[in-house]
Write a protein that holds these residues in place. Structure first.
Motif, PDB file in Angstrom:
ATOM      1  N   VAL A 100       0.831  -1.201   0.000  1.00  0.00           N
ATOM      2  CA  VAL A 100       0.000   0.000   0.000  1.00  0.00           C
ATOM      3  C   VAL A 100       0.869   1.255   0.000  1.00  0.00           C
ATOM      4  O   VAL A 100       0.531   2.260  -0.649  1.00  0.00           O
ATOM      5  CB  VAL A 100      -0.962  -0.005   1.206  1.00  0.00           C
ATOM      6  N   SER A 101       1.989   1.226   0.701  1.00  0.00           N
ATOM      7  CA  SER A 101       2.893   2.387   0.715  1.00  0.00           C
ATOM      8  C   SER A 101       3.428   2.672  -0.678  1.00  0.00           C
ATOM      9  O   SER A 101       3.494   3.840  -1.111  1.00  0.00           O
ATOM     10  CB  SER A 101       4.060   2.133   1.679  1.00  0.00           C
ATOM     11  N   ILE A 102       3.816   1.627  -1.386  1.00  0.00           N
ATOM     12  CA  ILE A 102       4.325   1.800  -2.743  1.00  0.00           C
ATOM     13  C   ILE A 102       3.198   2.257  -3.670  1.00  0.00           C
ATOM     14  O   ILE A 102       3.388   3.125  -4.528  1.00  0.00           O
ATOM     15  CB  ILE A 102       4.963   0.491  -3.249  1.00  0.00           C
ATOM     16  N   LEU A 103       2.022   1.684  -3.494  1.00  0.00           N
ATOM     17  CA  LEU A 103       0.867   2.072  -4.299  1.00  0.00           C
ATOM     18  C   LEU A 103       0.540   3.553  -4.106  1.00  0.00           C
ATOM     19  O   LEU A 103       0.331   4.293  -5.078  1.00  0.00           O
ATOM     20  CB  LEU A 103      -0.340   1.212  -3.918  1.00  0.00           C
ATOM     21  N   ARG A 104       0.485   4.007  -2.864  1.00  0.00           N
ATOM     22  CA  ARG A 104       0.188   5.411  -2.583  1.00  0.00           C
ATOM     23  C   ARG A 104       1.246   6.333  -3.186  1.00  0.00           C
ATOM     24  O   ARG A 104       0.929   7.428  -3.672  1.00  0.00           O
ATOM     25  CB  ARG A 104       0.099   5.635  -1.075  1.00  0.00           C
ATOM     26  N   SER A 105       2.490   5.904  -3.158  1.00  0.00           N
ATOM     27  CA  SER A 105       3.554   6.740  -3.707  1.00  0.00           C
ATOM     28  C   SER A 105       3.429   6.859  -5.222  1.00  0.00           C
ATOM     29  O   SER A 105       3.561   7.951  -5.782  1.00  0.00           O
ATOM     30  CB  SER A 105       4.925   6.168  -3.350  1.00  0.00           C
ATOM     31  N   MET A 106       3.176   5.747  -5.884  1.00  0.00           N
ATOM     32  CA  MET A 106       2.999   5.799  -7.331  1.00  0.00           C
ATOM     33  C   MET A 106       1.838   6.723  -7.692  1.00  0.00           C
ATOM     34  O   MET A 106       1.899   7.472  -8.669  1.00  0.00           O
ATOM     35  CB  MET A 106       2.770   4.396  -7.892  1.00  0.00           C
ATOM     36  N   LEU A 107       0.771   6.690  -6.888  1.00  0.00           N
ATOM     37  CA  LEU A 107      -0.391   7.540  -7.134  1.00  0.00           C
ATOM     38  C   LEU A 107      -0.094   9.021  -6.877  1.00  0.00           C
ATOM     39  O   LEU A 107      -0.873   9.888  -7.271  1.00  0.00           O
ATOM     40  CB  LEU A 107      -1.555   7.091  -6.248  1.00  0.00           C
ATOM     41  N   SER A 108       1.026   9.310  -6.223  1.00  0.00           N
ATOM     42  CA  SER A 108       1.420  10.696  -5.980  1.00  0.00           C
ATOM     43  C   SER A 108       2.004  11.343  -7.227  1.00  0.00           C
ATOM     44  O   SER A 108       2.222  12.563  -7.250  1.00  0.00           O
ATOM     45  CB  SER A 108       2.442  10.770  -4.836  1.00  0.00           C
ATOM     46  N   ARG A 122      -4.226  -1.890 -16.160  1.00  0.00           N
ATOM     47  CA  ARG A 122      -5.460  -2.431 -15.605  1.00  0.00           C
ATOM     48  C   ARG A 122      -5.209  -3.097 -14.247  1.00  0.00           C
ATOM     49  O   ARG A 122      -6.019  -2.960 -13.328  1.00  0.00           O
ATOM     50  CB  ARG A 122      -6.065  -3.450 -16.582  1.00  0.00           C
ATOM     51  N   HIS A 123      -4.097  -3.806 -14.134  1.00  0.00           N
ATOM     52  CA  HIS A 123      -3.747  -4.406 -12.842  1.00  0.00           C
ATOM     53  C   HIS A 123      -3.563  -3.317 -11.783  1.00  0.00           C
ATOM     54  O   HIS A 123      -4.006  -3.471 -10.641  1.00  0.00           O
ATOM     55  CB  HIS A 123      -2.469  -5.238 -12.965  1.00  0.00           C
ATOM     56  N   PHE A 124      -2.901  -2.234 -12.167  1.00  0.00           N
ATOM     57  CA  PHE A 124      -2.678  -1.138 -11.223  1.00  0.00           C
ATOM     58  C   PHE A 124      -4.008  -0.511 -10.806  1.00  0.00           C
ATOM     59  O   PHE A 124      -4.235  -0.237  -9.623  1.00  0.00           O
ATOM     60  CB  PHE A 124      -1.772  -0.081 -11.855  1.00  0.00           C
ATOM     61  N   GLN A 125      -4.886  -0.288 -11.776  1.00  0.00           N
ATOM     62  CA  GLN A 125      -6.192   0.294 -11.484  1.00  0.00           C
ATOM     63  C   GLN A 125      -6.990  -0.603 -10.544  1.00  0.00           C
ATOM     64  O   GLN A 125      -7.621  -0.137  -9.595  1.00  0.00           O
ATOM     65  CB  GLN A 125      -6.947   0.525 -12.799  1.00  0.00           C
ATOM     66  N   SER A 126      -6.935  -1.904 -10.787  1.00  0.00           N
ATOM     67  CA  SER A 126      -7.640  -2.855  -9.932  1.00  0.00           C
ATOM     68  C   SER A 126      -7.071  -2.849  -8.524  1.00  0.00           C
ATOM     69  O   SER A 126      -7.808  -2.922  -7.531  1.00  0.00           O
ATOM     70  CB  SER A 126      -7.549  -4.263 -10.536  1.00  0.00           C
ATOM     71  N   CYS A 127      -5.757  -2.724  -8.431  1.00  0.00           N
ATOM     72  CA  CYS A 127      -5.090  -2.695  -7.131  1.00  0.00           C
ATOM     73  C   CYS A 127      -5.506  -1.440  -6.355  1.00  0.00           C
ATOM     74  O   CYS A 127      -5.791  -1.510  -5.152  1.00  0.00           O
ATOM     75  CB  CYS A 127      -3.581  -2.722  -7.345  1.00  0.00           C
ATOM     76  N   ALA A 128      -5.555  -0.307  -7.035  1.00  0.00           N
ATOM     77  CA  ALA A 128      -5.953   0.946  -6.383  1.00  0.00           C
ATOM     78  C   ALA A 128      -7.404   0.880  -5.920  1.00  0.00           C
ATOM     79  O   ALA A 128      -7.759   1.416  -4.865  1.00  0.00           O
ATOM     80  CB  ALA A 128      -5.752   2.111  -7.343  1.00  0.00           C
ATOM     81  N   LYS A 129      -8.238   0.215  -6.692  1.00  0.00           N
ATOM     82  CA  LYS A 129      -9.645   0.088  -6.327  1.00  0.00           C
ATOM     83  C   LYS A 129      -9.816  -0.805  -5.109  1.00  0.00           C
ATOM     84  O   LYS A 129     -10.542  -0.471  -4.166  1.00  0.00           O
ATOM     85  CB  LYS A 129     -10.429  -0.473  -7.503  1.00  0.00           C
ATOM     86  N   ARG A 130      -9.120  -1.939  -5.100  1.00  0.00           N
ATOM     87  CA  ARG A 130      -9.286  -2.900  -4.004  1.00  0.00           C
ATOM     88  C   ARG A 130      -8.625  -2.438  -2.715  1.00  0.00           C
ATOM     89  O   ARG A 130      -9.146  -2.675  -1.624  1.00  0.00           O
ATOM     90  CB  ARG A 130      -8.712  -4.253  -4.423  1.00  0.00           C
ATOM     91  N   ALA A 131      -7.500  -1.778  -2.826  1.00  0.00           N
ATOM     92  CA  ALA A 131      -6.768  -1.372  -1.620  1.00  0.00           C
ATOM     93  C   ALA A 131      -7.243  -0.043  -1.064  1.00  0.00           C
ATOM     94  O   ALA A 131      -7.287   0.154   0.157  1.00  0.00           O
ATOM     95  CB  ALA A 131      -5.274  -1.299  -1.920  1.00  0.00           C
ATOM     96  N   LEU A 132      -7.625   0.895  -1.960  1.00  0.00           N
ATOM     97  CA  LEU A 132      -7.926   2.259  -1.523  1.00  0.00           C
ATOM     98  C   LEU A 132      -9.332   2.719  -1.902  1.00  0.00           C
ATOM     99  O   LEU A 132      -9.720   3.845  -1.564  1.00  0.00           O
ATOM    100  CB  LEU A 132      -6.894   3.225  -2.115  1.00  0.00           C
TER     101      LEU A 132
END
Length: 245
Positions: A198-206, A219-229
Motif C-alpha cells: 500500500v505504501s508503494i501504491l500510494r507513492s505511485m499515485l502521488s 489495468r492491474h494497477f487500477q484494480s489494485c488501487a480500487k481494491r486497496a484504496l
C-alpha cells in the motif's frame, strides 16, 4: 576517469527527443574500476556535472541491501507475478555462484539455493527507504517550479510521494511528476501480499502521470488501487485511465 553515455540510457543527450526541455540526470553510477576514495568521487562528480548529471553515492551495505536485497529479492519477484509464498522456492532467486562452484556443487537441482532470507527483509526495506529519501532530498533542492521530474522504475517507487510531501510541507508550487515502470505490474492479489504494497501504491499515485509497458499492467494497477484504496477510474481519449487520489 573517462565517462560515456550508456547505450541503454533512455534519452541520450545526442539526438534526444526532449525538445523544449533541458534535461538533467540524477542517479548512481557504474564503473569498470573501483571508486576508492573521495578524490575518485569528486573527480567523477565534476566530470558528470559537465554532462548535466548529478551523481549520488551510497555506502556499499546500503546499496546492496537496496538493489540486491529489496529490489531484486522482493520487488522484482512480485512484479513478475511470483507469489511471496513461492519466493523461498529453489526455482526463484537461486544462487548461480554456488551452482557453478565445483567444491559446493552436487550436480543436482539442490545446487539452486535460494538467496531469500526472511530475516533480512526489514533491513532491505529500511535501505530502500534510505535510498529513496536521499534522492528526494537532492532532487527536492534542485527542482524549481513547474519542472517535470521523471522517476524511472521500481527502484525509486517511493520517490513521488516523498517529493510531494516535501512540496506540501514547504508550500512550494508542485512540480509535475512522471513515474515510469519498466517492468510488469502484477495482479492485486500478488501485489498486496507485500506489507509495503500500500505504501508503494500510494507513492505511485502521488505522480501526475504513471506509465506502464502495456495496457494489462495499467489495468492491474487500477484494480489494485480500487481494491486497496477504494479509488474509481475515469476514462480519457486515447485509452488513458485516470484515478483521483
Amino acid at each position: 576517469w573517462k565517462v560515456a553515455w550508456s547505450e541503454s540510457l533512455l534519452a541520450n543527450i545526442v539526438d534526444s527527443n526532449l525538445v523544449g526541455y533541458t534535461p538533467h540526470w540524477v542517479g548512481t553510477v557504474m564503473t569498470d574500476g573501483h571508486i576508492l576514495d573521495d578524490l575518485d568521487r569528486d573527480e567523477l562528480k565534476m566530470i558528470l556535472a559537465s554532462m548535466d548529471c548529478t551523481v549520488i553515492y551510497f555506502e556499499t551495505s546500503i546499496r546492496d541491501k537496496h538493489y540486491q536485497g529489496f529490489c531484486k529479492q522482493v520487488l522484482w519477484e512480485v512484479f513478475h507475478y511470483v507469489d511471496l509464498v513461492d519466493i523461498h522456492n529453489n526455482a526463484f532467486g537461486f544462487d548461480l555462484d554456488v551452482a557453478n562452484d565445483p567444491e559446493k556443487s552436487t550436480g543436482t537441482i539442490h545446487d539452486l539455493r535460494s538467496l531469500w532470507d526472511q530475516s533480512q527483509v526489514g533491513e532491505w526495506w529500511a535501505a530502500y527507504n534510505t535510498v529513496n529519501q536521499t534522492f528526494a532530498n537532492i532532487v527536492g533542492k534542485m527542482a524549481s517550479r513547474n519542472d517535470v521530474i521523471w522517476v524511472n522504475d521500481y527502484h525509486l517507487a517511493l520517490l513521488p510521494s516523498l517529493l510531494l510531501s516535501e512540496e506540501t510541507r514547504t508550500e512550494v508550487k508542485p512540480t509535475q511528476k512522471i513515474f515510469y515502470l519498466h517492468i510488469p505490474f502484477p495482479s492485486s492479489r500478488i501485489f498486496l501480499e507485500m506489507e509495503c504494497g500500500v505504501s508503494i501504491l500510494r507513492s505511485m499515485l502521488s505522480a501526475d502521470l504513471i506509465a506502464f509497458h502495456g495496457f494489462s499492467d495499467a489495468r492491474h494497477f487500477q484494480s489494485c488501487a480500487k481494491r486497496a484504496l477504494g479509488l474509481t477510474e475515469r476514462r480519457f481519449a486515447g485509452g488513458l485511465i485516470g484515478l483521483t487520489y
